[in-house]
Design a protein around this motif. Structure first.
Motif, PDB file in Angstrom:
ATOM      1  N   ALA A 104       0.833  -1.208   0.000  1.00  0.00           N
ATOM      2  CA  ALA A 104       0.000   0.000   0.000  1.00  0.00           C
ATOM      3  C   ALA A 104       0.864   1.252   0.000  1.00  0.00           C
ATOM      4  O   ALA A 104       0.546   2.241  -0.685  1.00  0.00           O
ATOM      5  CB  ALA A 104      -0.928  -0.010   1.207  1.00  0.00           C
ATOM      6  N   LEU A 105       1.967   1.233   0.740  1.00  0.00           N
ATOM      7  CA  LEU A 105       2.872   2.380   0.752  1.00  0.00           C
ATOM      8  C   LEU A 105       3.505   2.585  -0.622  1.00  0.00           C
ATOM      9  O   LEU A 105       3.627   3.723  -1.102  1.00  0.00           O
ATOM     10  CB  LEU A 105       3.964   2.168   1.817  1.00  0.00           C
ATOM     11  CG  LEU A 105       4.949   3.308   2.013  1.00  0.00           C
ATOM     12  CD1 LEU A 105       4.236   4.545   2.523  1.00  0.00           C
ATOM     13  CD2 LEU A 105       6.049   2.897   2.965  1.00  0.00           C
ATOM     14  N   GLY A 106       3.879   1.504  -1.307  1.00  0.00           N
ATOM     15  CA  GLY A 106       4.443   1.607  -2.650  1.00  0.00           C
ATOM     16  C   GLY A 106       3.431   2.166  -3.640  1.00  0.00           C
ATOM     17  O   GLY A 106       3.769   3.019  -4.471  1.00  0.00           O
ATOM     18  N   VAL A 107       2.190   1.693  -3.581  1.00  0.00           N
ATOM     19  CA  VAL A 107       1.151   2.202  -4.476  1.00  0.00           C
ATOM     20  C   VAL A 107       0.914   3.685  -4.214  1.00  0.00           C
ATOM     21  O   VAL A 107       0.794   4.486  -5.159  1.00  0.00           O
ATOM     22  CB  VAL A 107      -0.153   1.387  -4.300  1.00  0.00           C
ATOM     23  CG1 VAL A 107      -1.322   2.051  -5.000  1.00  0.00           C
ATOM     24  CG2 VAL A 107       0.036  -0.032  -4.809  1.00  0.00           C
ATOM     25  N   ALA A 108       0.868   4.077  -2.950  1.00  0.00           N
ATOM     26  CA  ALA A 108       0.670   5.492  -2.615  1.00  0.00           C
ATOM     27  C   ALA A 108       1.831   6.336  -3.141  1.00  0.00           C
ATOM     28  O   ALA A 108       1.624   7.451  -3.653  1.00  0.00           O
ATOM     29  CB  ALA A 108       0.538   5.662  -1.104  1.00  0.00           C
ATOM     30  N   ALA A 109       3.053   5.819  -3.060  1.00  0.00           N
ATOM     31  CA  ALA A 109       4.208   6.555  -3.571  1.00  0.00           C
ATOM     32  C   ALA A 109       4.121   6.699  -5.093  1.00  0.00           C
ATOM     33  O   ALA A 109       4.411   7.778  -5.644  1.00  0.00           O
ATOM     34  CB  ALA A 109       5.502   5.849  -3.169  1.00  0.00           C
ATOM     35  N   LEU A 110       3.737   5.634  -5.800  1.00  0.00           N
ATOM     36  CA  LEU A 110       3.587   5.716  -7.259  1.00  0.00           C
ATOM     37  C   LEU A 110       2.520   6.730  -7.654  1.00  0.00           C
ATOM     38  O   LEU A 110       2.714   7.530  -8.591  1.00  0.00           O
ATOM     39  CB  LEU A 110       3.248   4.343  -7.840  1.00  0.00           C
ATOM     40  CG  LEU A 110       4.405   3.351  -7.919  1.00  0.00           C
ATOM     41  CD1 LEU A 110       3.886   1.989  -8.376  1.00  0.00           C
ATOM     42  CD2 LEU A 110       5.473   3.853  -8.859  1.00  0.00           C
ATOM     43  N   ILE A 111       1.401   6.727  -6.960  1.00  0.00           N
ATOM     44  CA  ILE A 111       0.338   7.693  -7.256  1.00  0.00           C
ATOM     45  C   ILE A 111       0.821   9.113  -7.001  1.00  0.00           C
ATOM     46  O   ILE A 111       0.558  10.025  -7.799  1.00  0.00           O
ATOM     47  CB  ILE A 111      -0.923   7.358  -6.432  1.00  0.00           C
ATOM     48  CG1 ILE A 111      -1.539   6.058  -6.938  1.00  0.00           C
ATOM     49  CG2 ILE A 111      -1.940   8.484  -6.496  1.00  0.00           C
ATOM     50  CD1 ILE A 111      -2.677   5.534  -6.083  1.00  0.00           C
ATOM     51  N   ALA A 112       1.559   9.309  -5.912  1.00  0.00           N
ATOM     52  CA  ALA A 112       2.076  10.650  -5.603  1.00  0.00           C
ATOM     53  C   ALA A 112       3.046  11.118  -6.679  1.00  0.00           C
ATOM     54  O   ALA A 112       3.029  12.286  -7.096  1.00  0.00           O
ATOM     55  CB  ALA A 112       2.761  10.644  -4.233  1.00  0.00           C
TER      56      ALA A 112
END
Length: 105
Positions: free
Chosen positions: A66-74
């Motif tokens: 989830a942290l990786g997905v949030a970083a990609l979206i950011a």
């Protein structure tokens, strides 16, 4: 001879002394019970919810994902915003260079 009132006072005094001795004896007994070192101590254990060891790893992996997905979206949002800003600045600079300077001349 002693009078009946003196005898009564003597009996009352003896009763008082006897009660005081009984109280002192009882207090000593209670103190010995409190200071008794034979009291069993139970070792406490922190409550551990029943989870399987792999479950903790799955939860940790999910959080990392989830942290990786949030970083990609950011990063995607930041790159789109940066693109808009770059295009806007280039447009403003080209307008200043080509259109504003000709009007003054």
């Amino acid at each position: 001879m002693t009078s009946p009132s003196d005898r009564n006072q003597e009996i009352e005094q003896r009763e008082r002394k006897l009660r005081e001795k009984e109280v002192e004896l009882r207090l000593r007994e209670m103190e010995q019970q409190m200071n008794n070192n034979d009291v069993p101590f139970l070792k406490t254990v922190k409550y551990q919810p029943e989870q399987k060891p792999w479950m903790k790893k799955v939860i940790l992996g999910g959080k990392l994902f989830a942290l990786g997905v949030a970083a990609l979206i950011a990063v995607r949002v930041a790159s789109v915003l940066a693109g808009f800003i770059i295009v806007a600045v280039l447009g403003w600079v080209s307008y200043q260079l080509f259109f504003v300077s000709r009007k003054k001349s």
